[in-house]
Design a protein around this motif. Sequence first.
Motif, PDB file in Angstrom:
ATOM      1  N   ASP A   1      -1.316   5.892   6.988  1.00 32.67           N
ATOM      2  CA  ASP A   1      -2.438   4.948   6.905  1.00 32.67           C
ATOM      3  C   ASP A   1      -2.070   3.766   6.003  1.00 32.67           C
ATOM      4  N   ALA A   2      -1.415   4.049   4.892  1.00 37.46           N
ATOM      5  CA  ALA A   2      -0.984   2.990   3.975  1.00 37.46           C
ATOM      6  C   ALA A   2       0.031   2.079   4.654  1.00 37.46           C
TER       7      ALA A   2
ATOM      8  N   CYS B   1       2.295  15.382  -0.809  1.00 30.58           N
ATOM      9  CA  CYS B   1       1.180  14.479  -0.568  1.00 30.58           C
ATOM     10  C   CYS B   1       0.977  14.336   0.939  1.00 30.58           C
ATOM     11  N   SER B   2      -0.114  13.757   1.314  1.00 32.48           N
ATOM     12  CA  SER B   2      -0.506  13.664   2.717  1.00 32.48           C
ATOM     13  C   SER B   2       0.343  12.649   3.484  1.00 32.48           C
ATOM     14  N   TYR B   3       1.024  13.146   4.494  1.00 30.36           N
ATOM     15  CA  TYR B   3       1.795  12.272   5.384  1.00 30.36           C
ATOM     16  C   TYR B   3       0.842  11.334   6.125  1.00 30.36           C
ATOM     17  N   ARG B   4      -0.294  11.840   6.516  1.00 27.56           N
ATOM     18  CA  ARG B   4      -1.295  11.048   7.235  1.00 27.56           C
ATOM     19  C   ARG B   4      -1.754   9.861   6.376  1.00 27.56           C
ATOM     20  N   LYS B   5      -2.027  10.105   5.098  1.00 25.68           N
ATOM     21  CA  LYS B   5      -2.463   9.019   4.212  1.00 25.68           C
ATOM     22  C   LYS B   5      -1.331   8.022   3.984  1.00 25.68           C
TER      23      LYS B   5
ATOM     24  N   HIS C   1       2.215   9.191  -6.319  1.00 25.08           N
ATOM     25  CA  HIS C   1       2.504  10.614  -6.130  1.00 25.08           C
ATOM     26  C   HIS C   1       3.823  11.032  -6.784  1.00 25.08           C
TER      27      HIS C   1
ATOM     28  N   HIS D   1       0.830  -1.214   0.000  1.00 25.66           N
ATOM     29  CA  HIS D   1       0.000   0.000   0.000  1.00 25.66           C
ATOM     30  C   HIS D   1       0.863   1.262   0.000  1.00 25.66           C
TER      31      HIS D   1
ATOM     32  N   TYR E   1       1.303   4.132  -2.942  1.00 22.27           N
ATOM     33  CA  TYR E   1       1.018   5.534  -2.625  1.00 22.27           C
ATOM     34  C   TYR E   1       2.188   6.423  -3.053  1.00 22.27           C
TER      35      TYR E   1
ATOM     36  N   GLU F   1      -1.735  -0.255   7.004  1.00 12.02           N
ATOM     37  CA  GLU F   1      -2.369  -1.360   6.282  1.00 12.02           C
ATOM     38  C   GLU F   1      -1.351  -2.455   5.973  1.00 12.02           C
TER      39      GLU F   1
ATOM     40  N   CYS G   1       7.049  12.678   1.547  1.00 11.85           N
ATOM     41  CA  CYS G   1       5.730  13.315   1.425  1.00 11.85           C
ATOM     42  C   CYS G   1       5.850  14.815   1.211  1.00 11.85           C
TER      43      CYS G   1
END
Length: 84
Positions: free
Chosen positions: A71-72, A64-68, A18, A10, A14, A75, A59
């Motif tokens: 999250d990846a 791009c989103s560090y939070r996303k 990006h 994941h 990501y 996962e 990021c």
Amino acid sequence: MRDRATNMNHLGKYIRTHRLRAKLTCEELGRVVGKTRQQISQVELGKNSVNIYDLFKICKVLRCSYRKAMDAMTEDVKEKMERQ
């Protein structure tokens, strides 16, 4: 069960998505964040992990989103734990 040698994880997907949107090569991204082309490629392919500090730098460069990204990464950890 997923085969990590043929399927990106994941986080790798990501970062790759990006990086391509930013029109950067693995070599260019690596140069900016202090990693080699091979290290960036291995992270994208799910063969190597990345530490949190380097993920933050990646990021920031890719905007791009560090939070996303986190999250990846979460996962990926969950799936690894399920396989054990």
